[in-house]
Scaffold this active site. Structure first.
Site, short mmCIF file in Angstrom:
data_model
loop_
_atom_site.label_atom_id
_atom_site.label_comp_id
_atom_site.label_asym_id
_atom_site.label_seq_id
_atom_site.Cartn_x
_atom_site.Cartn_y
_atom_site.Cartn_z
N GLN A 32 0.83 -1.21 0.00
CA GLN A 32 0.00 0.00 0.00
C GLN A 32 0.87 1.26 0.00
OE1 GLN A 32 -2.27 -1.13 3.40
NE2 GLN A 32 -0.44 -1.58 4.58
N ASP A 156 -8.24 -5.53 13.72
CA ASP A 156 -8.04 -4.07 13.61
C ASP A 156 -7.53 -3.81 12.20
OD1 ASP A 156 -7.35 -1.44 13.85
OD2 ASP A 156 -5.90 -1.73 15.45
N1 SAM Z 1 -7.77 1.84 12.89
C1 SAM Z 1 -7.65 1.68 11.52
C2 SAM Z 1 -8.86 2.00 10.71
O1 SAM Z 1 -9.97 1.53 10.99
O2 SAM Z 1 -8.69 2.75 9.75
C3 SAM Z 1 -6.96 0.44 11.10
C4 SAM Z 1 -5.55 0.55 11.58
S1 SAM Z 1 -4.32 -0.56 11.19
C5 SAM Z 1 -3.17 0.59 10.50
C6 SAM Z 1 -4.85 -1.58 9.85
C7 SAM Z 1 -3.75 -2.54 9.39
O3 SAM Z 1 -4.30 -3.74 8.85
C8 SAM Z 1 -2.84 -1.97 8.29
O4 SAM Z 1 -1.59 -1.66 8.83
C9 SAM Z 1 -2.77 -3.08 7.24
O5 SAM Z 1 -1.48 -3.27 6.72
C10 SAM Z 1 -3.26 -4.29 8.06
N2 SAM Z 1 -3.78 -5.39 7.26
C11 SAM Z 1 -4.55 -5.32 6.14
N3 SAM Z 1 -4.78 -6.56 5.67
C12 SAM Z 1 -4.16 -7.44 6.50
C13 SAM Z 1 -4.02 -8.86 6.54
N4 SAM Z 1 -4.60 -9.64 5.61
N5 SAM Z 1 -3.29 -9.40 7.55
C14 SAM Z 1 -2.71 -8.64 8.49
N6 SAM Z 1 -2.79 -7.28 8.50
C15 SAM Z 1 -3.51 -6.69 7.51
#
Ligand code: SAM
Length: 277
Positions: A32, A156
């Site tokens: 991303q 999350d």
């Molecule tokens: N609080 C936030 C929101 O609702 O906008 C979300 C925060 S956190 C930064 C979300 C994280 O999920 C991202 O860093 C992303 O890289 C991660 N993510 C997305 N898909 C994923 C997956 N399949 N496995 C693990 N992490 C994942």
């Protein structure tokens, strides 16, 4: 007003713009586009693919609510897993709880963890705790390889596009059920009741098909579309509304209180109708 503005498309037809102070970091990771931008109104904010993830001003609401409602519902939340959550805010809240023995974070994109440690140290504070283990891998793979392991699993995630799409799927929820112990609890962020009605209906039905107890709760976060934000809990045994708030541990919080725990499940009529339909 002078200055550069950052604009998030909160829906294809609605934007949120903030006056910026400085771009602190920008990179294209294998997963991303990542940016950390300092803004006048919300302070430093983390954006992924142009979508605000968290800001210094309002992050506490989301991170406390996604974690502490489940932790205080479970009688013995020793082993906790976070899927996603690379900014570290959810882990920071989890390690506050006296009963937690281990907090594992499975984040697909290591660059989010590194940028958060460097530019959002208040949010990433939990990473320094010895109870925390960080795995950089796909949360779906980790769930499929974990059976009966966790007391609490918190998803999350980013919005349901790209690598996070599978984190909103029914077979992933079944995998979570299997990865939980007998009294396990699962919580996911389930987006806006104003703009993501179909997602809330579908995920609510899928979670209710799998877990004996399913409950939606709300909190208020100014940088998320519509301000009102939903979380959905699936629980094998404990009902989050039938808790003894006098037994809650003393936790240092800014949004969550025992009364907020109870009131978060009191839903406006249009949200009640949304989850009934
Ligand atoms: N609080 C936030 C929101 O609702 O906008 C979300 C925060 S956190 C930064 C979300 C994280 O999920 C991202 O860093 C992303 O890289 C991660 N993510 C997305 N898909 C994923 C997956 N399949 N496995 C693990 N992490 C994942």
């Amino acid at each position: 007003m002078k200055g550069l503005w950052i604009t998030e498309y909160q829906t294809p037809e609605m934007k949120l713009s903030c006056l910026t102070k400085k771009t602190l970091h920008h990179e294209i990771t294998p997963f991303q586009e990542l940016a950390v931008i300092d803004t006048e109104t919300f302070g430093r904010m983390l954006l992924l693919d142009g979508v605000i993830q968290t800001t210094i001003k309002d992050e506490f609401v989301y991170h406390e609510m996604i974690s502490l409602v489940a932790l205080n519902t479970h009688k013995n939340p020793e082993r906790v897993l976070v899927v996603g959550g690379g900014d570290g805010g959810t882990i920071r809240e989890i390690v506050k709880h006296p009963k937690v023995k281990s907090a594992t974070l499975v984040e697909i994109d290591g660059a989010v963890v590194e940028a958060s440690k460097k530019y959002l140290p208040e949010i990433a504070a939990g990473y320094a705790n010895p109870k925390v283990e960080v795995k950089i891998e796909d949360g779906i793979k980790h769930i499929n390889e974990s059976k009966g392991k966790y007391d609490i699993i918190i998803v999350d995630s980013t919005d349901p596009v790209g690598p996070a799409e599978g984190l909103f799927a029914k077979d992933f929820y079944q995998g979570i059920y299997d990865a939980l112990k007998e009294e396990g609890i699962f919580v996911a962020q389930t987006e806006s009741p104003y703009f993501n009605e179909d997602l809330i209906k579908r995920t609510g039905k899928d979670i209710a098909d799998i877990f004996p107890i399913k409950k939606l709760f709300l909190s208020y976060i100014p940088t998320y579309p519509g301000g009102m934000w939903s979380f959905t809990m699936g629980s094998k045994k404990y009902d989050p509304e039938k808790v003894d708030i006098d037994k809650f541990p003393q936790l240092e919080t800014r949004y969550y209180t025992p009364e907020i725990h109870k009131s978060a499940f009191v839903l406006p009529k249009f949200v009640q109708e949304l989850i009934k339909s």
